[in-house]
Design an enzyme around this catalytic site. Structure first.
Site: not given
Lengths: 316, 316, 316, 316, 316, 316
Positions: C132, C201
């Site tokens: 990512c 996250d």
């Protein structure tokens, strides 16, 4: 006077007149204690700054000795706490001197305390493997033997420098039942081992242990059979620098520890690798036995912060 | 005459005039071939019985040499097949002699074939670790080097007898890039190893491999990092007796291979253990490279049956 | 006045005029600082109560933003310490303002500090995989590149939204040697990977890391080969609510990120699952790199408590 | 008067008039609170010494009850903090009394809090396995059921004393969907289990959990399939003595719990082993659910220190 | 005439007029059958030699097609057995023709048989994951669906070429309950998967399976949770050359399958890797489902020998 | 006459006049032997067809007894080989009768042979764990005891039916040192176990072993500590049907074996699960000890084919 004590201690550490991880640590703390006790300071801030500078001077005497910055930071952490309270200089001085005295007295008995804590983990009938030669491990085994527990020790010879022979000889002299084995025979003997105990050269922020080459494969073999794996180490082996990302460098030693010079000459195209240490990852370690108590490896980072203050890197 | 050939071969093997696993095997088969070729037999049954007795005689020359019963059983298996067909003696004789010739010729080139098969598994840039000193492994590495592949070899010193030095010296002489390491440094170096190749002293019914002490912990370290682990071995290393439950006994060798006699004397309470071999379990072995092709370890039991007939124990 | 600053900040966060985890956190702390600095309070208790109410108001602006309650609780924890000391309002106010200033300044440089700490873990010759697109990871790689280390990066494309292309493009622009691979090729390339670095996250009480879908299988593949697995994340990613048992909810996103609408229509019976995140368990994580230093995942719960105070649930 | 309260509480605990881990803890704290509240002390040092002596007296009432020293040490830790601040006796007394009140009120609601925290980890559709009979586990399941979650419970019968039947009966009465299985069927059912929740008898310094015999093999089976494994336990189950190396002793119970007396007599040569507890290692535990929040097992040592002060052994 | 049939088949295979693993195999066997049936041979040896030469010719038509040498060797193995028996040409011819007919008829129904065998492994309620698009896997799922079993399929999209969409569409058309997921979501979904079934491009001597890129990480994720992992493949996927040490080469495909050309151009410094296949090791495979029955991966080497004769390399 | 013998044996097996896996097998073979010996056949084909029909009749007597089809198929495989040779009926008859006699005599001594093979795996000082009650395991232990080996046995009680008590009582009667433990105490005792030996109810194509419930978790606990795990079983326990995909069905037994009826009634909402068997996967099995020798589990499929011919499913 305080300052001259700093300077003379600096020189003694630098010239290696004072050496050994424990002795270096105590000398540095003793010098800071004197500095604090004998100095004159206008405020706790002034006191903290002075100690800080003195500490930096001491640390620079041997930048690679892991116990030296730990000792200095231990005192600075105490000074920091006093300053934060914002009280009077006299009180702060008393607190810092007390912290220094505490450090020295703890340090002097640390190995003995580790021995007592560790000995409780040994039960009659246990088979214990050890690698290389460690003061803390010997303290554990001697304490268990002193407590009249009946157990057996397997010592690896620890190539290339055969420090395992020293361990085996010392334990045999104490009357401990001890067997020396080649490093190649570790896995074969692991089948009947209940626990492994080794020392440490340094302990990192994630609980990995840097120790004599071969330690990590003893740990791997213990892990394969679920034998318990203990590390016995004084807390001045903790390496707070690793909290800031520092990697512990692994020294390469002379090939002549591995092969005779004559062999090396007549086989000059054969390269020889001789790393001094290896790193055992935390997942292969059940417990660390320190003079502050027993901890899982993942707890080491908090002991670092508790003892030596929060490590923080200055930004460039 | 056939029988006298059996007897003289028996004596040569017994007196160790003939030695080495491969040479013993070929001598035995050669004697059985002569026995079969020159003898007179009234029926295939008679032929089979004669061969069987001759074989037993030969096997008794050195009951512990693993290649000797394999060689004899190979011939008996061929004889058994001939007998089962129930044809004529002449034909049976011809078949058995052909089997003997086949065995001898295969055996003579087995190591070379293993070298060729094994070399194909090596790619440019590979880092290969080996332990101890094995003819088959050297054949693989030499063949790969001969095929102009560019790779690197890491050889363990293999305590206590340092056979790894022989391997390192031999490979360096061939021009191979080779590094010698202490056995304690295996796990540290495994990080960049692509494949391990070792030899075998014996291979058991479930695919476990008996080899020089230390092999199984090299295998364990390879397994930890998923480096491939290959065993290169001629099929006469197979031990069909293990199909009947026999355990392979592990020899204990002299302590003076591990410590100097002087040290042993001044530390007489220190016991020394010196096992010669260890057992690598099949789950740590990716492939066995034999002159019959490459097999997973779990396939060895069928190669045993194919080559040496079904081992069956007589009931008491 | 303090209160109006709270209200206007509340509105700015609510309307998403202010957004981004770091910016939201700093806006909230800044508002609380003003509230404290400009307000009039009769006692430290009064001050604490006022701040507490102001904090609750701010938190309600975006209940799901993880950095918002962390920022508020950071200030409340400082206020709580001041109140506990039971000193005077003026002093307490000063302490809380200092804490706010500290938070803001730390937050502003957190990513840069993470970059510096993380870069030290990278050595010449390393092969690094990332998944990512993460600011913190880019900071680490950029810092290592800036320090003239020579290494290689493998970036996964990160289906379904291909954020890996952004990472690859950005690193290539910096001059880093970077290779883009499909997510299906992770395990094949892991063989030569030394370390994986990913962002986060959210981080839970037991050290599990919530991150972009696919992270946990990269971690699994790293674990299989014992490649190191690092998570780089600012401490405002910590989720103290998980200490009270809260599960982190995993969002399901639109199927049209996975298949074209046309395909979906002509294959309307095919369901499509598109979870946005997954959870990497602590046993697959070697280290978390935060601006507060490096920690094992099991240490995150203490960092939560240290920074944001002890989370306690009101009983119904 | 304070002292007489200590003595009467001592007698009540000793005579087992007061029993149960939670009740014992609260009685001891209540007695120390009275001692502190009603006594007359010349200095905080005097207060601390008095409490210390009173605490030792109480601990001696039942040396093996793990919650008793925890309760006493909790109060002493509060007293130590007060003394360290060096303020006035009146203030110190107030602080200690408050700490005692806090302990008692926390303890009274601990199980309920654990239930609320734990219930959040349960999702609709979950299959939950439990072993033996634990108040904390029942609280978790009851809270989840009360929150109208729909899930299924599998309870092991828990040989030899069948406590699982109690669990199954109690849950069925609540309306929970529950299945009882023999202990031999754990691995077969684990295939569809999402999470295991068990209680604890004691928790050690490295996060290992001592619980009813069979727990550790349920944990092993959960680990094999990566089902989550939770331990629900009040913090007075923590065993700070293990920080000093103490091993938790495993009681052997009567063989007649395992076989009928008649069978034992007619098979008198068959030995019967009946250990009451086993030890689940931290690597098989995902989370501990306590009334202080959720922690990874490696965090337990810090909760010990936080709640009960640093355990330190006196050196001989 | 036989020879001309060989030549015309050679040309058809070479020109790819005949293609597809199964069709190529059947064409080659059919040609050898004709050669054998229509030719005139003076002895079984003569017949064998002729077939052998014809076979070599056919194999040379497409040296990389794995089913071609398998088909030829199957016939040669039959011819070898006939020759070994030493009977008459007529009889041998009949036997070889029968073997050819058998091969062709088996091959024609192989996928259907695999479907029937595999379907029996599926139970009501199962969740099945598959990767890429495989005829054999579709046969298994279709057969289970045809048998009115109720189950669910999860199909990975299989980047970079999205073959998973084909699978999902096909199964949905059959009425199977199917969900398509990105490859990054494999581990998240594995939690509720009972079994994985994939196809194979080639199967090696130690039971490793070469299949579409991504297969081995699906296998790893299945292994982590002990979901069963099945490979469905016709036996002409076996690669006997691997018995002789041959490595299966992994093709690198065009970067434009991974990124659009435009992106590649504007990011020309980003390298793109696109390997077509990966290798799943035998320890992650529970069973291979072939038209010859179900086998553990370690059994594949014997199926190779049984079907295609013993592979033996000529020595240089 | 042959046919009537088939019919009467059919009835005896069906009515369970003849029962027990071994006895059933021998009765069926004996009937086929008579059928073959006494019948009149025009050709080997005729003979084969007759036997085939007789075999089908016998198999239908108890479709779920695993040894019955094995016995019949063993004879048919012999008949098939005779037919394939295409010789005369008289010869074929002789061969088949010999095969039948061989089967019966092997079967009669199979358990004893297993005992002798298995006993060789036991060494002085070994600690052996067993589960449930198995004739083959008892034979191994009795043989080792008879050979004057000194070892210790740990027998699990094997809930719900306590068959372990039978094992413990029987071994104690032989003079073996035996300890009975609850099934919950398996992992605790595994620490000092060298090997586990269990029996089998059925053995599948991939080497998985179906045995009494609880076996697979004993295997898991053995695997955790790398204790060897052996299965002792006669080859008529092999289940060739599993080669064709068949799953072995696991019987659910009465809840009243698990709880008393009274309890069940007063707790009628508690469901009780009582599966009779579980499946131990091949990766937890080191060796199978059969009367045909020792095999790794992955070899079982070939023993199936060797003994009972190739299982092939007719296509619908």
């Amino acid at each position: 006077m305080g300052t001259s004590s700093i300077e003379s201690t600096y020189l003694q550490i630098r010239s290696m007149e004072v050496r050994g991880a424990g002795r270096i640590a105590r000398a540095a703390v003793s010098a800071l204690r004197d500095y604090c006790d004998k100095g004159k300071f206008s405020s706790t801030r002034d006191l903290y700054r002075g100690l800080s500078a003195a500490g930096e001077r001491l640390k620079s005497a041997r930048p690679t000795a892991v116990s030296l910055p730990n000792a200095v930071n231990y005192v600075l952490a105490a000074a920091g706490r006093s300053e934060a309270k914002g009280g009077q200089v006299r009180e702060a001085t008393k607190e810092i001197v007390a912290a220094c005295d505490g450090f020295i007295s703890e340090s002097l008995k640390a190995t003995k305390v580790i021995g007592e804590y560790g000995a409780k983990r040994i039960a009659d009938g246990d088979v214990i493997m050890t690698h290389c030669n460690s003061e803390a491990v010997t303290a554990v085994i001697a304490a268990a033997h002193g407590a009249r527990k009946r157990f057996e020790v397997i010592a690896t010879e620890t190539r290339p420098r055969f420090q395992g022979r020293i361990t085996a000889a010392a334990l045999a002299k104490l009357g401990v039942d001890v067997t020396l084995i080649p490093d190649t025979a570790v896995r074969v003997h692991m089948r009947r081992v209940d626990m492994v105990i080794v020392g440490a050269d340094a302990i990192t922020a994630n609980g990995a242990v840097v120790n004599k080459i071969g330690t990590s494969q003893v740990a791997l073999a213990a892990h394969e059979r679920k034998a318990r794996f203990y590390v016995a180490a004084e807390t001045y082996k903790l390496s707070p620098a690793t909290m800031l990302g520092e990697l512990v460098e692994i020294e390469q030693r002379s090939p002549y520890e591995v092969v005779p010079k004559a062999w090396a000459k007549s086989n000059s195209k054969v390269k020889v690798a001789n790393p001094a240490f290896d790193v055992t990852p935390p997942e292969y370690i059940d417990l660390l036995i320190t003079e502050r108590g027993l901890y899982p490896p993942q707890g080491m980072v908090f002991l670092m912060k508790e003892l030596y203050g929060e490590a923080r890197a200055p930004l460039a």
